[in-house]
Design an enzyme around this catalytic site. Sequence first.
Site, short mmCIF file in Angstrom:
data_model
loop_
_atom_site.label_atom_id
_atom_site.label_comp_id
_atom_site.label_asym_id
_atom_site.label_seq_id
_atom_site.Cartn_x
_atom_site.Cartn_y
_atom_site.Cartn_z
N LYS A 109 0.80 -1.22 0.00
CA LYS A 109 0.00 0.00 0.00
C LYS A 109 0.84 1.28 0.00
O LYS A 109 0.37 2.34 -0.39
CB LYS A 109 -0.92 0.00 1.22
CG LYS A 109 -1.97 -1.10 1.18
CD LYS A 109 -3.18 -0.69 0.37
CE LYS A 109 -4.28 -1.74 0.46
NZ LYS A 109 -5.48 -1.34 -0.31
N SER B 58 1.02 -9.74 -0.47
CA SER B 58 0.68 -8.32 -0.41
C SER B 58 1.04 -7.63 0.89
O SER B 58 1.30 -6.43 0.91
CB SER B 58 -0.81 -8.15 -0.70
OG SER B 58 -1.57 -8.94 0.20
#
Lengths: 310, 310
Positions: free
Chosen positions: A48, A294
Amino acid sequence: MRLVTIDDVRAAEKAIEGFAVRTPLLHAAWAGDLWLKAENLQPVGAFKIRGAANALARLPEGAGVITHSSGNHGRALGYAAARRGVPCVVVVPDTAPAAKVAGIRDTGAEIIMVTPAERFSATERLTAERGLVLIPPYDHPDVIAGQGTVGLEILDQSSDVDTVLVPVGGGGLGSGVATAVKALAPTVRVIGVEPELAADAEESLRAGELIAWPQEKSYRTIADGVRTGLSELTFAHLKARLDDIVTVTEAEIRSATGELARRAKLVAEPTGALTTAAYLRYGSEWGRAAAVVSGGNLDPELLAELVTAS
Amino acid sequence: MRLVTIDDVRAAEKAIEGFAVRTPLLHAAWAGDLWLKAENLQPVGAFKIRGAANALARLPEGAGVITHSSGNHGRALGYAAARRGVPCVVVVPDTAPAAKVAGIRDTGAEIIMVTPAERFSATERLTAERGLVLIPPYDHPDVIAGQGTVGLEILDQSSDVDTVLVPVGGGGLGSGVATAVKALAPTVRVIGVEPELAADAEESLRAGELIAWPQEKSYRTIADGVRTGLSELTFAHLKARLDDIVTVTEAEIRSATGELARRAKLVAEPTGALTTAAYLRYGSEWGRAAAVVSGGNLDPELLAELVTAS
């Protein structure tokens, strides 16, 4: 609707230098021809940071920001905002894991805790009241372009990858990665992965239209990073550019999280283990696969539970 | 006594290509100016693949090998031998952690389980009986040269490192890394780290002569990778080339193992956490420090315990 282009992703690659790191692509020989793109090793423990840093780089100097986030995007935005010296407010659903909330708090961002149902209205109100710029976790071209840099790096690190696997929640990562990969290597397949219990993107893509799942349905999965649904913008990207989408069970997600710790020596959160779970189930059809791990932000108690389960 | 040279390490760098990977050097901003050389991400979960692959590369074609090892070297040698298609026997003390023994078994190597006291005599007997070549875990110039490639990579990955931290057990890693670093960057300090409970290298270096600790004394530490003592060969290297050596407590080792999982998202075994433990205790004096996270092979139950302890 204007879709993000490879030029946007290329520009993002420059904009995020010094904020995001180039994570390694590690061979998981124990699983086969699987290569792990270890985004859990980013400074904030998740990919992110790429989208957040890119979005911030494009704002007027000094502008304060706000977002709503179950954890990783909020932490990433807080981190990037602190590095730039601008204020940051994060609206957090009270269902977010404690480790993620602590991660946001550590950046110095202001946290507003609300129920999942209130988070959009609360964000809207605070944005207006305080004159902040809203940087949503995925529904934004600059965020998508930033996440797409993961795809650029994978192609650069492996010239002979056949398949790229991405988790799909809000769809920002999938949108960005598919944009980069299909532009530069159209024969490489980009496949999304969702939990069966939060398979709204799969249902939407099969139906050809955006179908929202009720929050209480998606919130059943342990993969807290993909409990959110697509936006019109990310749905348009995935519909145009994603090759396929598959689902995995909760048991498969839990098992893959344990395997990543035991065998790859990587601490991944359940969402980060989605793509490995998919490879372990379907991988024989996929040739050489690069799986985006992720993120790695999970509560220690959950890590302890999953690493000792067989 | 001939010491390993920088040319030996350079030659090893070529010999181990395709066996060992170039591990990332990751910034641990949460700890300060600490950079983690993540050798736990090697295919066998530890730096030992470097020395084992180098030693094997220098043998006559087809020669079978044998070693004694508490785990990581045996696994590394088994892995490299399997890749080369030669037989491998590993003599394992019955005190070795189950995860490490399983790791050796997975390579296809033959395991001979003995008590710690018997391991040298058993190895000697089998070497003669079967016509194998002994590749000891550290007391060998080719093994030392292989481990030294960690130092080459650190200097290449960080042009402005001030201090390099290495765990010291048998001393192979420290000997190799100090050889590489002091040859190429004499002002960079190379500091060894030992558990207080297995501080035989510290005592030897302070005394200027090799002092062996009784096995039952060193076996008290949780850091099972550094329970062994130096050899004359590694002592000579460390005496000539190591700048300093420090010790850490069991509590510090346990805590650092948990921190690496929670904050760096890296699964490290206690031995792999020694250097981080040292940085957290003494790091303010060391400028920019690169800490070798030597391995990540530990029993899941222990990882679960350490990651949830505060």
